[in-house]
Design a protein around this motif. Structure first.
Motif, short mmCIF file in Angstrom:
data_model
loop_
_atom_site.label_atom_id
_atom_site.label_comp_id
_atom_site.label_asym_id
_atom_site.label_seq_id
_atom_site.Cartn_x
_atom_site.Cartn_y
_atom_site.Cartn_z
N ILE A 107 38.43 15.52 17.86
CA ILE A 107 38.80 14.61 17.20
C ILE A 107 38.49 13.06 18.53
O ILE A 107 38.82 11.76 17.79
CB ILE A 107 40.62 14.44 16.42
CG1 ILE A 107 40.33 15.36 15.84
CG2 ILE A 107 40.22 13.09 16.12
CD1 ILE A 107 41.52 15.60 14.97
N THR A 108 38.82 13.43 19.34
CA THR A 108 38.87 12.40 20.42
C THR A 108 37.91 11.86 21.51
O THR A 108 37.81 10.72 21.02
CB THR A 108 40.02 13.12 21.98
OG1 THR A 108 41.21 13.67 21.56
CG2 THR A 108 39.85 11.64 23.18
N VAL A 109 36.44 12.55 20.88
CA VAL A 109 35.52 12.66 21.39
C VAL A 109 34.82 12.16 20.50
O VAL A 109 34.03 11.19 20.56
CB VAL A 109 34.57 14.12 21.60
CG1 VAL A 109 33.31 13.19 21.51
CG2 VAL A 109 35.64 14.45 23.40
N ALA A 110 35.02 12.67 18.57
CA ALA A 110 34.85 11.31 18.14
C ALA A 110 35.16 10.46 17.66
O ALA A 110 34.11 9.12 17.54
CB ALA A 110 34.90 12.57 16.27
N SER A 111 36.29 9.62 18.22
CA SER A 111 36.42 8.91 18.21
C SER A 111 36.19 7.63 19.17
O SER A 111 36.70 5.99 18.48
CB SER A 111 38.57 8.58 18.20
OG SER A 111 38.56 8.96 18.92
N LEU A 112 35.60 8.90 20.09
CA LEU A 112 34.55 7.10 21.13
C LEU A 112 33.72 6.99 20.65
O LEU A 112 33.21 5.82 20.79
CB LEU A 112 34.37 7.38 22.22
CG LEU A 112 35.99 8.57 23.30
CD1 LEU A 112 35.32 10.20 23.36
CD2 LEU A 112 36.21 7.34 24.02
N TRP A 119 44.89 4.69 21.01
CA TRP A 119 45.13 6.13 21.77
C TRP A 119 46.23 6.29 20.81
O TRP A 119 46.47 7.83 20.03
CB TRP A 119 46.33 5.94 23.17
CG TRP A 119 44.87 6.94 23.96
CD1 TRP A 119 44.36 5.56 24.84
CD2 TRP A 119 44.04 7.75 23.96
NE1 TRP A 119 43.54 6.21 25.75
CE2 TRP A 119 43.56 7.94 25.74
CE3 TRP A 119 44.38 9.28 23.82
CZ2 TRP A 119 43.32 8.81 26.18
CZ3 TRP A 119 43.26 9.93 24.02
CH2 TRP A 119 42.46 9.62 25.33
N ARG A 120 47.07 6.03 20.24
CA ARG A 120 48.42 5.62 18.78
C ARG A 120 47.08 5.79 17.83
O ARG A 120 48.23 7.48 17.29
CB ARG A 120 48.86 4.48 18.37
CG ARG A 120 49.86 4.37 17.99
CD ARG A 120 51.15 3.57 17.76
NE ARG A 120 49.53 2.71 17.09
CZ ARG A 120 49.71 2.10 15.80
NH1 ARG A 120 50.37 3.54 15.27
NH2 ARG A 120 48.89 1.51 15.62
N ASP A 121 46.19 5.85 17.35
CA ASP A 121 45.64 5.62 16.05
C ASP A 121 44.91 7.79 15.91
O ASP A 121 44.34 8.40 15.35
CB ASP A 121 44.42 5.55 15.84
CG ASP A 121 44.87 3.90 15.45
OD1 ASP A 121 46.44 3.89 14.85
OD2 ASP A 121 44.70 2.76 15.38
N VAL A 122 44.70 7.94 18.15
CA VAL A 122 44.03 9.25 17.74
C VAL A 122 44.78 10.09 17.89
O VAL A 122 44.23 11.05 17.15
CB VAL A 122 42.97 8.91 19.07
CG1 VAL A 122 42.85 10.58 19.61
CG2 VAL A 122 41.82 7.53 19.08
N ALA A 125 45.81 10.77 14.67
CA ALA A 125 44.92 11.68 13.67
C ALA A 125 44.62 13.47 14.38
O ALA A 125 44.62 14.19 13.86
CB ALA A 125 43.36 10.98 13.92
N CYS A 126 45.14 13.16 15.23
CA CYS A 126 44.93 14.90 15.88
C CYS A 126 45.93 15.59 15.30
O CYS A 126 45.70 16.59 15.15
CB CYS A 126 45.12 14.71 17.47
SG CYS A 126 43.82 13.92 18.26
N VAL A 127 47.73 14.97 15.39
CA VAL A 127 48.50 15.79 14.98
C VAL A 127 48.53 15.88 13.50
O VAL A 127 48.40 17.34 13.13
CB VAL A 127 49.88 14.87 14.92
CG1 VAL A 127 50.73 15.09 14.34
CG2 VAL A 127 50.12 15.03 16.52
N VAL A 128 48.07 15.13 12.17
CA VAL A 128 47.81 15.33 11.33
C VAL A 128 46.37 16.71 10.64
O VAL A 128 46.79 16.71 9.45
CB VAL A 128 47.06 13.77 9.99
CG1 VAL A 128 47.18 14.03 8.79
CG2 VAL A 128 48.93 13.21 10.76
#
Length: 154
Positions: A107-112, A119-122, A125-128
């Motif tokens: 998710i972190t890589v895709a959000s780039l 970072w807050r949104d990422v 998204a990671c947790v959910v």
């Protein structure tokens, strides 16, 4: 026949082609019945629905006039390559790192790929998404997916 919206024409043609391809590929599997669907039942239905959606978009592109012909823009290489890299990372990392570590990484890589990275949104998204995938695939469907890194199981 004149194409009145290039963008809709090419996306409709892509949806139609992919949908027909999936529907055709699903015919190799058993369909089963409506009460007990086989492995080909769901992909066939989705392929047909995607092909119908593509035909509808294609029809719109050929009949409804759009301002300036709605031309196709340049290919967005950065998002395309980042998303492909995230998919490859997921495929390589899942058997080794497990679902709990692989999903946040992917998710972190895709959000780039997007232009607005926060970072807050990422993190949200990671947790959910990680909790949702754990609940759906591990708890709900009981799929044998590696949950934790293989190093923790030794």
């Amino acid at each position: 026949m004149k194409i009145k919206s290039q963008r809709d024409f090419w996306s409709g043609l892509m949806f139609l082609t992919v949908g027909l391809g999936f529907a055709w590929g699903a015919t190799e599997y058993s369909f089963g019945t409506s009460a007990q669907p086989g492995p080909g039942y769901f992909p066939f239905g989705l392929g047909v629905l995607l092909a119908l959606l593509g035909a509808l978009v294609l029809f719109k592109a050929l009949t409804l006039e759009s301002e300036g012909g709605d031309p196709v823009g340049a290919i967005a290489w950065r998002p395309l390559l980042v998303i492909l890299a995230a998919i490859a990372l997921f495929a390589v990392a899942l058997p080794r790192l497990g679902l709990i570590c692989t999903l946040p990484l992917t998710i972190t890589v895709a959000s780039l790929a997007g232009s607005e990275f926060r970072w807050r949104d990422v993190l949200i998204a990671c947790v959910v998404l990680t909790l949702g995938c754990w609940a759906l695939f591990i708890v709900g469907l009981k799929l044998p997916i590696q949950l934790w890194p293989i190093y923790f199981n030794a």
